[in-house]
Design a protein around this motif. Structure first.
Motif, PDB file in Angstrom:
ATOM      1  N   ASN A  79      -0.304  -2.350  -6.672  1.00 19.22           N
ATOM      2  CA  ASN A  79       0.039  -1.312  -5.702  1.00 19.22           C
ATOM      3  C   ASN A  79       0.855  -1.838  -4.531  1.00 19.22           C
ATOM      4  OD1 ASN A  79       0.109   1.358  -4.900  1.00 19.22           O
ATOM      5  ND2 ASN A  79      -1.800   1.230  -3.740  1.00 19.22           N
ATOM      6  N   TYR A  80       1.020  -3.151  -4.460  1.00 19.83           N
ATOM      7  CA  TYR A  80       1.954  -3.749  -3.507  1.00 19.83           C
ATOM      8  C   TYR A  80       3.103  -4.345  -4.315  1.00 19.83           C
ATOM      9  CZ  TYR A  80      -1.744  -3.753   0.124  1.00 19.83           C
ATOM     10  OH  TYR A  80      -2.718  -3.411   1.031  1.00 19.83           O
ATOM     11  N   ALA A  81       4.327  -4.023  -3.943  1.00 13.27           N
ATOM     12  CA  ALA A  81       5.484  -4.545  -4.680  1.00 13.27           C
ATOM     13  C   ALA A  81       5.503  -6.068  -4.675  1.00 13.27           C
ATOM     14  CB  ALA A  81       6.777  -3.998  -4.087  1.00 13.27           C
ATOM     15  N   ASP A  82       5.079  -6.684  -3.557  1.00 13.54           N
ATOM     16  CA  ASP A  82       5.075  -8.143  -3.466  1.00 13.54           C
ATOM     17  C   ASP A  82       4.146  -8.755  -4.498  1.00 13.54           C
ATOM     18  OD1 ASP A  82       6.833  -7.951  -1.388  1.00 13.54           O
ATOM     19  OD2 ASP A  82       5.381  -8.402   0.185  1.00 13.54           O
ATOM     20  N   VAL A 193     -12.032   4.086  11.878  1.00 15.23           N
ATOM     21  CA  VAL A 193     -10.957   3.217  11.404  1.00 15.23           C
ATOM     22  C   VAL A 193      -9.603   3.697  11.898  1.00 15.23           C
ATOM     23  CG1 VAL A 193      -9.794   2.316   9.346  1.00 15.23           C
ATOM     24  CG2 VAL A 193     -12.290   2.540   9.385  1.00 15.23           C
ATOM     25  N   GLY A 194      -9.401   5.011  11.904  1.00 11.94           N
ATOM     26  CA  GLY A 194      -8.133   5.558  12.372  1.00 11.94           C
ATOM     27  C   GLY A 194      -7.032   5.420  11.343  1.00 11.94           C
ATOM     28  N   LEU A 195      -5.792   5.374  11.829  1.00  8.92           N
ATOM     29  CA  LEU A 195      -4.641   5.291  10.933  1.00  8.92           C
ATOM     30  C   LEU A 195      -4.648   3.957  10.182  1.00  8.92           C
ATOM     31  CD1 LEU A 195      -1.849   6.765  13.255  1.00  8.92           C
ATOM     32  CD2 LEU A 195      -3.077   7.916  11.406  1.00  8.92           C
ATOM     33  N   LEU A 196      -4.339   4.037   8.902  1.00  4.94           N
ATOM     34  CA  LEU A 196      -4.423   2.856   8.050  1.00  4.94           C
ATOM     35  C   LEU A 196      -3.138   2.037   8.005  1.00  4.94           C
ATOM     36  CD1 LEU A 196      -6.233   4.437   4.961  1.00  4.94           C
ATOM     37  CD2 LEU A 196      -7.261   2.992   6.731  1.00  4.94           C
ATOM     38  N   ASP A 197      -2.005   2.631   8.268  1.00  5.98           N
ATOM     39  CA  ASP A 197      -0.714   2.010   7.959  1.00  5.98           C
ATOM     40  C   ASP A 197      -0.557   0.594   8.506  1.00  5.98           C
ATOM     41  OD1 ASP A 197       0.079   4.147   6.506  1.00  5.98           O
ATOM     42  OD2 ASP A 197       1.669   4.807   7.863  1.00  5.98           O
ATOM     43  N   GLU A 198      -0.999   0.360   9.739  1.00 12.77           N
ATOM     44  CA  GLU A 198      -0.754  -0.931  10.372  1.00 12.77           C
ATOM     45  C   GLU A 198      -1.814  -1.974  10.052  1.00 12.77           C
ATOM     46  OE1 GLU A 198       2.027  -1.782  11.985  1.00 12.77           O
ATOM     47  OE2 GLU A 198       2.703   0.182  11.313  1.00 12.77           O
ATOM     48  N   GLU A 212      -1.620 -11.778   1.930  1.00 15.66           N
ATOM     49  CA  GLU A 212      -1.812 -10.848   3.044  1.00 15.66           C
ATOM     50  C   GLU A 212      -0.696  -9.817   3.027  1.00 15.66           C
ATOM     51  OE1 GLU A 212      -2.240 -10.834   7.948  1.00 15.66           O
ATOM     52  OE2 GLU A 212      -1.787 -12.703   6.877  1.00 15.66           O
ATOM     53  N   ASN A 213      -1.044  -8.578   3.315  1.00 20.04           N
ATOM     54  CA  ASN A 213      -0.038  -7.535   3.441  1.00 20.04           C
ATOM     55  C   ASN A 213      -0.630  -6.397   4.253  1.00 20.04           C
ATOM     56  OD1 ASN A 213       2.401  -6.108   3.061  1.00 20.04           O
ATOM     57  ND2 ASN A 213       2.573  -6.851   0.951  1.00 20.04           N
ATOM     58  N   ARG A 214       0.246  -5.495   4.673  1.00 19.63           N
ATOM     59  CA  ARG A 214      -0.203  -4.329   5.431  1.00 19.63           C
ATOM     60  C   ARG A 214      -0.249  -3.110   4.523  1.00 19.63           C
ATOM     61  NH1 ARG A 214      -1.015  -5.405  10.569  1.00 19.63           N
ATOM     62  NH2 ARG A 214      -0.010  -7.254  11.442  1.00 19.63           N
ATOM     63  N   ILE A 215      -1.185  -2.234   4.829  1.00 26.02           N
ATOM     64  CA  ILE A 215      -1.412  -1.066   3.984  1.00 26.02           C
ATOM     65  C   ILE A 215      -0.168  -0.194   3.909  1.00 26.02           C
ATOM     66  CG2 ILE A 215      -2.778   1.075   3.850  1.00 26.02           C
ATOM     67  CD1 ILE A 215      -5.171  -0.586   4.874  1.00 26.02           C
ATOM     68  N   ARG A 216       0.657  -0.204   4.935  1.00 26.97           N
ATOM     69  CA  ARG A 216       1.879   0.597   4.907  1.00 26.97           C
ATOM     70  C   ARG A 216       2.816   0.179   3.783  1.00 26.97           C
ATOM     71  NH1 ARG A 216       3.495  -2.366   9.974  1.00 26.97           N
ATOM     72  NH2 ARG A 216       4.899  -4.038   9.288  1.00 26.97           N
ATOM     73  N   MET A 219       2.685   0.956  -2.472  1.00 26.92           N
ATOM     74  CA  MET A 219       3.601   1.900  -3.109  1.00 26.92           C
ATOM     75  C   MET A 219       3.000   3.300  -3.163  1.00 26.92           C
ATOM     76  SD  MET A 219       5.287  -0.550  -6.016  1.00 26.92           S
ATOM     77  CE  MET A 219       3.729  -1.334  -6.405  1.00 26.92           C
ATOM     78  N   THR A 220       1.679   3.381  -3.333  1.00 27.52           N
ATOM     79  CA  THR A 220       0.972   4.660  -3.264  1.00 27.52           C
ATOM     80  C   THR A 220      -0.116   4.508  -2.219  1.00 27.52           C
ATOM     81  OG1 THR A 220       1.360   5.010  -5.634  1.00 27.52           O
ATOM     82  CG2 THR A 220      -0.251   6.431  -4.563  1.00 27.52           C
ATOM     83  N   SER A 221      -0.044   5.277  -1.150  1.00 25.63           N
ATOM     84  CA  SER A 221      -0.977   5.130  -0.033  1.00 25.63           C
ATOM     85  C   SER A 221      -2.382   5.546  -0.442  1.00 25.63           C
ATOM     86  CB  SER A 221      -0.515   5.988   1.146  1.00 25.63           C
ATOM     87  OG  SER A 221      -0.758   7.363   0.870  1.00 25.63           O
ATOM     88  N   PRO A 222      -3.402   5.133   0.315  1.00 26.89           N
ATOM     89  CA  PRO A 222      -4.759   5.561   0.001  1.00 26.89           C
ATOM     90  C   PRO A 222      -4.909   7.073  -0.099  1.00 26.89           C
ATOM     91  CG  PRO A 222      -4.837   3.731   1.531  1.00 26.89           C
ATOM     92  CD  PRO A 222      -3.387   4.107   1.386  1.00 26.89           C
ATOM     93  N   HIS A 223      -4.296   7.820   0.797  1.00 26.47           N
ATOM     94  CA  HIS A 223      -4.408   9.281   0.734  1.00 26.47           C
ATOM     95  C   HIS A 223      -3.714   9.829  -0.509  1.00 26.47           C
ATOM     96  CE1 HIS A 223      -5.542  10.254   5.181  1.00 26.47           C
ATOM     97  NE2 HIS A 223      -6.289   9.305   4.656  1.00 26.47           N
ATOM     98  N   GLU A 224      -2.572   9.266  -0.846  1.00 27.25           N
ATOM     99  CA  GLU A 224      -1.874   9.706  -2.055  1.00 27.25           C
ATOM    100  C   GLU A 224      -2.687   9.398  -3.308  1.00 27.25           C
ATOM    101  OE1 GLU A 224       2.778   9.205  -0.570  1.00 27.25           O
ATOM    102  OE2 GLU A 224       1.703   7.495  -1.434  1.00 27.25           O
ATOM    103  N   LEU A 225      -3.423   8.300  -3.285  1.00 27.21           N
ATOM    104  CA  LEU A 225      -4.272   7.958  -4.433  1.00 27.21           C
ATOM    105  C   LEU A 225      -5.370   9.001  -4.637  1.00 27.21           C
ATOM    106  CD1 LEU A 225      -4.629   4.102  -3.943  1.00 27.21           C
ATOM    107  CD2 LEU A 225      -3.407   5.269  -5.791  1.00 27.21           C
ATOM    108  N   VAL A 226      -5.941   9.497  -3.543  1.00 26.42           N
ATOM    109  CA  VAL A 226      -6.961  10.548  -3.672  1.00 26.42           C
ATOM    110  C   VAL A 226      -6.351  11.801  -4.271  1.00 26.42           C
ATOM    111  CG1 VAL A 226      -8.573  12.035  -2.427  1.00 26.42           C
ATOM    112  CG2 VAL A 226      -8.368   9.616  -1.798  1.00 26.42           C
TER     113      VAL A 226
END
Length: 273
Positions: A79-82, A193-198, A212-216, A219-226
């Motif tokens: 789910n992370y391109a890296d 927790v608040g906003l996840l992106d950062e 290590e990487n940031r949730i932003r 490729m598919t965000s947690p909300h999009e996965l739901v």
């Protein structure tokens, strides 16, 4: 920070930064952590201040996984391109979902136990952010996702890479060994927790950051996965979606592994043979 947890002897607990109280002391109708998930999703979970019991300091308690028997356990690959590029694989154009059995789950007081070397000789560990569904839902619009998530928990996911490499159809087998899914000690409610992106997710082995990487950068965000999975099947309280890892690291007996999810928590384990 409001949290739901279970002690090593199975007692459901409600906590914050000042300590924990028995969950039923805040609401006698709540006899299991799963009972509290709909309230957590709705933002109506009681606080330890409302409990009839005094707080117990966190360092005086030992915890197991917050859910005794979770429902459906979804994992998301690459789910992370890296991470996909690290494995020399193409990034999928839609969530690369797989499922794991509840028997793979352990809590933070346990150890990751590697299978015999004649079954697999290349196991990797990876840190992930997992979300826990709080109410029954299907076909959820992304704008409504926050209302169905009870909270978040850090996890360590394991893979028998040599089994997977033999054939991609062996993914379920490679992911399903006992102790191959370690939950953090508590579920943190979404409002804390608040906003996840950062937020960052780190895989740490022997005190060195392996990935290590940031949730932003998912490729598919947690909300999009739901939203995506709710269009496939009905989601229910206690279902878990683990959202993917920034990267994995091979582990051997004697190693220590840690998953660190900013503002959500950490979970760590030793590795045994």
């Amino acid at each position: 920070m409001t949290r739901l947890a279970r002690t090593i002897d199975g007692e459901p607990m409600l906590g914050d930064d000042d300590g924990f109280v028995p969950l039923s002391s805040a609401d006698p109708s709540l006899t299991k952590v799963k009972d509290a998930l709909p309230l957590a999703a709705a933002g109506d979970l009681p606080t330890p201040d409302e409990a009839s019991a005094r707080r117990i300091p966190e360092d005086k308690l030992s915890f197991t996984a917050p859910l005794n028997r979770p429902g459906k356990l979804w994992g998301i690959g690459l789910n992370y391109a890296d991470h996909a590029s690290d494995l020399n694989e193409d990034s999928p154009t839609e969530p690369a979902s797989f499922m794991k059995p509840a028997t793979a789950i352990i809590g933070p007081e346990s150890s990751i136990r590697l299978p015999p070397s004649d079954i697999t000789n290349h196991v990797t560990a990876e840190a992930e952010l997992a979300l826990v569904i709080g109410r029954t839902c299907s076909d959820v619009d992304e704008a409504e996702v926050e209302d169905v998530i009870a909270g978040y928990v850090p996890i360590i996911d394991m893979t028998a890479e040599d089994i997977l490499e033999r054939n991609p159809r062996f993914l379920t087998r490679s992911k399903s060994f006992d102790t191959f899914l370690m939950f953090g000690s508590s579920l943190v409610t979404t409002d804390q927790v608040g906003l996840l992106d950062e937020l960052s997710v780190r895989t740490i082995v022997n005190e060195e950051v392996a990935a290590e990487n940031r949730i932003r950068n998912m490729m598919t965000s947690p909300h999009e996965l739901v939203t995506f999975h709710s269009k496939i099947m009905t989601l229910e309280p206690g279902d878990v979606i683990s959202t993917g890892t920034p990267g994995a690291k091979r582990i051997i007996p004697g190693d220590s592994v840690k998953a660190e999810v900013e503002r959500v928590g950490t979970v760590s384990s030793d590795v045994v043979g």
